[in-house]
Design a protein around this motif. Sequence first.
Motif, short mmCIF file in Angstrom:
data_model
loop_
_atom_site.label_atom_id
_atom_site.label_comp_id
_atom_site.label_asym_id
_atom_site.label_seq_id
_atom_site.Cartn_x
_atom_site.Cartn_y
_atom_site.Cartn_z
N ASN A 292 -7.37 77.78 -20.02
CA ASN A 292 -6.33 77.94 -20.54
C ASN A 292 -5.14 78.12 -20.12
N ASP A 293 -4.72 77.45 -19.01
CA ASP A 293 -3.70 77.71 -17.90
C ASP A 293 -2.72 76.66 -17.81
N GLY A 294 -2.81 75.54 -18.84
CA GLY A 294 -2.30 74.22 -18.32
C GLY A 294 -0.60 74.44 -18.50
N ARG A 295 -0.24 75.21 -19.45
CA ARG A 295 1.42 75.58 -19.62
C ARG A 295 1.76 76.18 -18.16
N ILE A 296 1.29 76.71 -17.43
CA ILE A 296 1.61 77.41 -16.32
C ILE A 296 1.92 76.52 -15.22
N TRP A 297 3.07 76.42 -14.47
CA TRP A 297 3.24 75.02 -13.55
C TRP A 297 2.15 75.16 -12.59
N HIS A 298 1.59 74.12 -12.29
CA HIS A 298 0.41 73.83 -11.29
C HIS A 298 0.64 72.61 -10.44
N SER A 299 0.12 72.43 -9.41
CA SER A 299 0.06 71.27 -8.52
C SER A 299 -1.15 70.11 -8.78
N HIS A 300 -0.70 69.05 -8.25
CA HIS A 300 -1.97 68.02 -8.21
C HIS A 300 -1.30 66.94 -7.37
N TRP A 301 -2.57 66.33 -6.64
CA TRP A 301 -2.22 65.08 -5.95
C TRP A 301 -2.81 64.04 -7.17
N VAL A 302 -2.04 62.96 -7.38
CA VAL A 302 -2.39 61.96 -8.22
C VAL A 302 -1.98 60.51 -7.47
N VAL A 303 -2.70 59.53 -7.97
CA VAL A 303 -2.34 58.30 -7.54
C VAL A 303 -2.00 57.30 -8.56
N LEU A 304 -0.93 56.73 -8.31
CA LEU A 304 -0.03 55.96 -9.47
C LEU A 304 -0.43 54.44 -9.33
N ASN A 305 -0.75 53.90 -10.48
CA ASN A 305 -0.45 52.45 -10.25
C ASN A 305 0.32 51.74 -11.36
N LYS A 306 0.85 50.51 -11.18
CA LYS A 306 1.73 49.80 -11.88
C LYS A 306 1.09 49.19 -13.01
N THR A 307 1.40 49.10 -14.28
CA THR A 307 0.88 48.60 -15.23
C THR A 307 1.74 48.23 -16.40
N ASP A 308 1.62 47.18 -17.22
CA ASP A 308 2.33 46.73 -18.31
C ASP A 308 1.96 47.84 -19.73
N GLU A 309 0.70 48.12 -19.34
CA GLU A 309 0.15 48.91 -20.46
C GLU A 309 0.94 49.99 -20.99
N CYS A 310 1.60 50.54 -19.84
CA CYS A 310 2.57 51.87 -20.21
C CYS A 310 4.08 51.58 -20.49
N GLY A 311 4.44 50.59 -21.08
CA GLY A 311 5.79 50.30 -21.58
C GLY A 311 6.64 50.61 -20.48
N PRO A 312 7.77 50.75 -20.69
CA PRO A 312 8.95 50.50 -19.70
C PRO A 312 8.89 50.86 -18.62
N THR A 313 8.12 52.09 -18.48
CA THR A 313 8.27 52.68 -17.09
C THR A 313 7.19 51.76 -16.25
N GLY A 314 6.10 51.41 -16.76
CA GLY A 314 5.22 50.53 -15.98
C GLY A 314 4.24 51.37 -15.01
N LEU A 315 4.20 52.51 -15.00
CA LEU A 315 3.48 53.37 -14.17
C LEU A 315 2.25 54.38 -14.92
N LYS A 316 1.24 54.44 -14.51
CA LYS A 316 0.41 55.26 -14.97
C LYS A 316 -0.48 56.10 -13.82
N VAL A 317 -1.39 57.18 -13.96
CA VAL A 317 -2.17 57.73 -13.05
C VAL A 317 -3.46 56.66 -13.23
N ARG A 318 -3.99 56.52 -12.10
CA ARG A 318 -4.81 55.36 -12.26
C ARG A 318 -6.15 55.84 -12.96
N ASP A 319 -6.81 55.22 -13.71
CA ASP A 319 -8.04 55.66 -14.51
C ASP A 319 -9.32 55.05 -13.62
N ILE A 320 -10.18 56.00 -14.11
CA ILE A 320 -11.44 55.58 -13.32
C ILE A 320 -12.35 55.15 -14.53
N LYS A 321 -12.74 53.69 -14.54
CA LYS A 321 -13.54 53.21 -15.93
C LYS A 321 -14.99 53.29 -15.68
#
Length: 243
Positions: free
Chosen positions: A127-156
């Motif tokens: 129940n701690d998501g509101r508290i600021w915490h850290s992550h490593w993420v891998v970003l990918n470019k994609t047209d699916e996310c609109g104007p920013t063109g970026l998403k956290v890479r999915d694992i299908k």
Amino acid sequence: MTYSNLLKLAVAIISFSAPGAHATDVMSVDTMPDNPSFDIQKASITKEGNALKFRMEVAGAAGEKQPKAIGKLAGSDVYSYVWPTSFDPSLVGFSPDTGILAFAATSHPDFDDTPLFDEDGDGDAANDGRIWHSHWVVLNKTDECGPTGLKVRDIKKGEVFDLPKTWPELPLFIDSPGWHPSFTQTSIEILVPFEKSATLVGASFDGVTSALRVNANAHAPLLCVSAVFEVASGDLSLPGKID
């Protein structure tokens, strides 16, 4: 243009344009008077012994602004301070050559993605998501996310990748290592241990403040960058160098 902005512009020109210049910090030349908590003044990554110190200075109260809870995962928002880097994702345990490895501090009151840690110490690690915490993420470019063109890479479904030991078992290229952000009135700082931190000196980085949104249907793309508040370099060119 104010004297302060002229000074920042001069520093930026020297750092980014001079032949042979060694850029360290990324100085922002933009201002966002309507959003000072995410108005970047300077972003840096420095070697501190056997660790890297990720630091961002902003114009207002760092960490003060958080997303409004909507009571469910789908469609919920994430606010973030982000350091995109030139590191290969394999540095922290992801499969190599899978995207842009970024370190981030995030807040999102509608879900918890740090199952190994109880940030508020109440005995409930979920129940701690509101508290600021850290992550490593891998970003990918994609047209699916609109104007920013970026998403956290999915694992299908059916895909198999290398994942960090502290992966939170979400279908995303995300790691929850448990390094806690510390705040001053106008800065955020996170110290991240690395056994071979000396090998990272000279790597490139940038600074970004942004919002992300969970897909309203909770499927891929699961987590899009929905808004970019500011990019320190202006163009995500990763001009900073780890010193």
